[in-house]
Enzyme design. Structure first.
Site, PDB file in Angstrom:
ATOM      1  CD  GLU A   1       1.635   3.164  37.433  1.00 48.60           C
ATOM      2  OE1 GLU A   1       0.999   3.591  38.435  1.00 48.60           O
ATOM      3  OE2 GLU A   1       2.724   3.637  37.072  1.00 48.60           O
TER       4      GLU A   1
ATOM      5  CE  LYS B   1       3.691   8.114  39.800  1.00 47.89           C
ATOM      6  NZ  LYS B   1       4.017   6.874  39.073  1.00 47.89           N
TER       7      LYS B   1
ATOM      8  NE  ARG C   1      10.325   2.367  35.786  1.00 46.11           N
ATOM      9  CZ  ARG C   1       9.469   2.702  36.752  1.00 46.11           C
ATOM     10  NH1 ARG C   1       8.658   3.728  36.581  1.00 46.11           N
ATOM     11  NH2 ARG C   1       9.439   2.039  37.882  1.00 46.11           N
TER      12      ARG C   1
END
Ligand code: 3PG
Length: 211
Positions: free
Chosen positions: A43, A130, A47
């Site tokens: 993943e 998640k 960011r």
């Protein structure tokens, strides 16, 4: 890639390294390091300013299943899929982003922190979520409690997961996988310390196989 094959692969691997990317040129070494450590999914979080280019670079290595993390808007989802991300991860549950992913048949794992959000995910047609931030929300005991009432949902605890508590999480029957930055921290990627990343991946895989 269809939803079931992405989540099948994630639940086979059981560990999803979460990465805050720096230079896209570092992705090749990173992906090889993870492969050597026995991991086949990643993943890459949105960011950093280089994230979309890093996703593009990572997807050039055919066998790695590359997803985009920290997806907060439809625009980011579109950009990530444009860069060939095969799945999307969000820290929370945004109905607009989830709806976009469902309409476009892009596998998505939204973040949940409560049973109500988990139920919302189920009613949106999702089977894989998640739990974030897992450790701060009570750790494996919280996952166990949510899983007990919603056994049809596979949960990927993320946030505060390390080698030390990995076994606790993987022992919970409804845990499909765990996610975390501990395997490939940004500093190690930036400094090209790929052997360390491989070692951490190997240690995590060895523990996961002992479950
Ligand atoms: C994420 O991006 O999913 C989390 O920030 C990962 O949390 P960790 O850094 O505690 O593993």
């Amino acid at each position: 890639m269809v939803e079931s094959s992405v989540f099948d692969r994630i639940t086979e691997d059981r560990i999803v390294p979460v990465v805050i990317p720096g230079e896209p040129g570092q992705m090749e070494g990173l992906i090889e390091a993870l492969f050597r450590g026995g991991l086949g999914t990643i993943e890459i979080t949105l960011r950093s300013e280089t994230a979309i280019d890093a996703i593009s670079a990572a997807t050039k290595q055919n066998n790695m299943i590359v997803g985009a993390g920290t997806v907060l808007s439809i625009e980011q989802a579109e950009n990530a899929v444009g860069a060939r991300a095969k799945f999307l991860v969000s820290p929370g549950f945004d109905p607009a982003v989830v709806g976009w992913a469902r309409r476009n048949e892009v596998p998505i794992t939204p973040g949940i922190a409560t049973v109500s959000e988990a139920m919302r995910a189920i009613s949106s047609g999702l089977h894989f979520v998640k739990l974030f931030p897992a450790e701060q929300l009570g750790g494996a005991k919280t996952v166990q409690a949510i899983g007990a009432v919603l056994p049809e949902l596979k949960i990927m605890p993320t946030g505060g997961v390390t080698l030390k508590n990995l076994t606790d999480y993987l022992s919970v029957p409804t845990v499909g996988a765990v996610g975390g930055t501990w395997i490939a921290p940004a500093d190690d990627i930036a400094n090209g310390h790929f052997a360390k990343i491989t070692e951490r991946a190997k240690a995590a895989v060895a523990l996961s196989l002992s479950r």
